[in-house]
Design an enzyme around this catalytic site. Structure first.
Site, short mmCIF file in Angstrom:
data_model
loop_
_atom_site.label_atom_id
_atom_site.label_comp_id
_atom_site.label_asym_id
_atom_site.label_seq_id
_atom_site.Cartn_x
_atom_site.Cartn_y
_atom_site.Cartn_z
CB SER A 151 -0.76 0.14 1.19
OG SER A 151 -1.50 1.35 1.62
CE1 TYR A 164 -4.62 -1.94 4.79
CE2 TYR A 164 -3.34 0.10 4.47
CZ TYR A 164 -4.04 -1.05 4.01
OH TYR A 164 -4.18 -1.32 2.56
P1 NAI Z 1 -11.22 -6.17 -0.43
O1 NAI Z 1 -11.71 -5.90 0.88
O2 NAI Z 1 -12.11 -6.13 -1.57
O3 NAI Z 1 -10.27 -7.22 -0.63
C1 NAI Z 1 -9.60 -8.11 0.44
C2 NAI Z 1 -9.76 -9.50 0.44
O4 NAI Z 1 -9.10 -10.13 1.47
C3 NAI Z 1 -11.03 -9.71 0.52
O5 NAI Z 1 -11.62 -10.75 -0.43
C4 NAI Z 1 -11.02 -10.58 1.87
O6 NAI Z 1 -12.20 -11.63 1.83
C5 NAI Z 1 -9.73 -11.22 1.92
N1 NAI Z 1 -9.20 -11.61 3.31
C6 NAI Z 1 -9.59 -10.91 4.48
N2 NAI Z 1 -8.95 -11.44 5.27
C7 NAI Z 1 -8.51 -12.67 4.87
C8 NAI Z 1 -7.89 -13.81 5.55
N3 NAI Z 1 -7.64 -13.77 6.68
N4 NAI Z 1 -7.69 -14.92 4.61
C9 NAI Z 1 -7.87 -14.80 3.36
N5 NAI Z 1 -8.59 -13.93 2.64
C10 NAI Z 1 -8.76 -12.71 3.56
O7 NAI Z 1 -10.20 -4.93 -0.51
P2 NAI Z 1 -9.02 -4.70 -1.87
O8 NAI Z 1 -8.91 -3.16 -1.85
O9 NAI Z 1 -9.11 -5.48 -2.96
O10 NAI Z 1 -7.47 -5.06 -1.03
C11 NAI Z 1 -6.74 -6.05 -1.48
C12 NAI Z 1 -5.07 -5.73 -0.96
O11 NAI Z 1 -4.98 -4.38 -1.58
C13 NAI Z 1 -5.27 -5.68 0.65
O12 NAI Z 1 -3.94 -6.06 1.03
C14 NAI Z 1 -5.27 -4.07 0.75
O13 NAI Z 1 -4.51 -3.61 2.05
C15 NAI Z 1 -4.39 -3.41 -0.20
N6 NAI Z 1 -4.54 -2.18 -0.81
C16 NAI Z 1 -5.88 -1.63 -1.26
C17 NAI Z 1 -6.26 -0.32 -1.62
C18 NAI Z 1 -7.22 0.18 -2.03
O14 NAI Z 1 -7.36 1.52 -2.29
N7 NAI Z 1 -8.39 -0.59 -2.36
C19 NAI Z 1 -4.90 0.72 -1.28
C20 NAI Z 1 -3.82 0.08 -0.98
C21 NAI Z 1 -3.53 -1.18 -0.74
#
Ligand code: NAI
Length: 266
Positions: A151, A164
């Site tokens: 991130s 985070y």
């Molecule tokens: P999201 O909430 O759609 O995706 C996160 C995913 O991780 C979900 O599918 C969730 O079910 C899964 N997850 C959560 N805990 C889990 C576990 N214990 N085991 C397996 N899966 C688990 O959000 P997004 O944005 O797609 O996030 C994906 C990655 O991108 C994350 O690491 C987030 O920190 C990172 N990120 C996102 C940003 C954004 O603006 N959307 C910015 C910077 C980083």
């Protein structure tokens, strides 16, 4: 020529947001994909269906990335299903926001467990396999590729989100040290650091007009990111096109890390 043809990928947290699109893009470029989900089986099935519809191969695989036993089972399912692994995208991540005086130990530990310990457990399994297997000629020039979803907050401090930002800061040195440790075995380890990407994790912000306007002031390129912006870079990092890229972070953030407060500032 497809960029990751006949390679096997595992994408964690792939039932929504960035992970879902990354899984689809890897499949579009010829990879067979293990679509990891935690509880959203429907989301995982949906991306598997979309991949199958374009003639690709994928299967849903349940598992909590912070649970050692689950991670072992998840990797074994991928080996049983596709007999191989070439690419790990360690993407699963969560937020539990609170100012420090109100942050519980549980808020702290839950985020570290998923975002950092999860990355450790999954990359350890991948490295064990890549070391044993080595390079497969005709598939990839590397013995394996690991891409961590970091991130901009590995770099930009984030008040109210110390769990985070600490998890993503920790991920930076996990990635760099692991790359240093395994590069001479031709294992490539890198991170992608997204800025503000429209996904469920931050929909409270981009669905709110005022919050969105404030957020846009932090993005010189003047638009929010889409999961596709991130997926394109992940696919490139997973492919031989980036063979000589090791131990680095690629920011996909519309310039968010460029100190936008200094624009027109004297
Ligand atoms: P999201 O909430 O759609 O995706 C996160 C995913 O991780 C979900 O599918 C969730 O079910 C899964 N997850 C959560 N805990 C889990 C576990 N214990 N085991 C397996 N899966 C688990 O959000 P997004 O944005 O797609 O996030 C994906 C990655 O991108 C994350 O690491 C987030 O920190 C990172 N990120 C996102 C940003 C954004 O603006 N959307 C910015 C910077 C980083």
């Amino acid at each position: 020529m497809k960029l990751v043809k006949d390679q096997v990928a595992l994408v964690t947290g792939a039932s929504s947001g960035i992970g879902k699109t990354v899984a689809y893009y890897l499949a579009k470029e010829g990879a067979k994909v293990g679509v990891n989900y935690y509880s959203d089986e429907e989301g995982a099935n949906d991306v598997v269906k979309k991949i199958t519809e374009i003639g690709g191969e994928a299967f849903p695989v349940q598992g909590d990335v912070g649970n050692e036993e689950d991670v072992l089972k998840m990797f074994n399912k991928v080996y049983e299903t596709y007999g191989n692994l070439d690419i790990l995208v360690s993407n699963a991540g969560i937020q539990r926001d609170a100012p420090i005086e109100k942050m519980t130990l549980k808020d702290w530990e839950t985020v570290i467990r998923t975002n950092l310990t999860g990355a450790f457990l999954c990359s350890r399994q991948a490295v064990q396999y890549f070391l044993k297997r080595g390079v497969v000629k005709g598939i990839s020039k590397s013995a394996g590729k690991i891409i961590f979803m970091s991130s901009v907050h590995q770099e930009i401090p984030w008040a109210g989100h110390i769990n985070y930002s600490a998890s993503k800061g920790g991920l930076t040195e996990l990635m760099r040290s692991l790359s240093q440790e395994t590069a001479n075995k031709l294992i490539r380890v890198n991170s992608v650091a997204p800025g503000a990407i429209k996904t469920p994790i931050n929909e409270d912000v981009w669905k709110d007009k005022e919050k969105k306007e404030h957020l846009l002031k932090l993005i010189p390129y003047n638009r929010l990111g889409e999961p596709e912006d991130v997926a394109e870079v992940v696919v490139w990092l997973a492919s031989d096109k980036s063979e000589y890229v090791n131990g680095t972070t690629i920011f996909v953030d519309g310039g968010m890390t460029l100190y936008p407060g200094f624009i027109n500032n004297g």
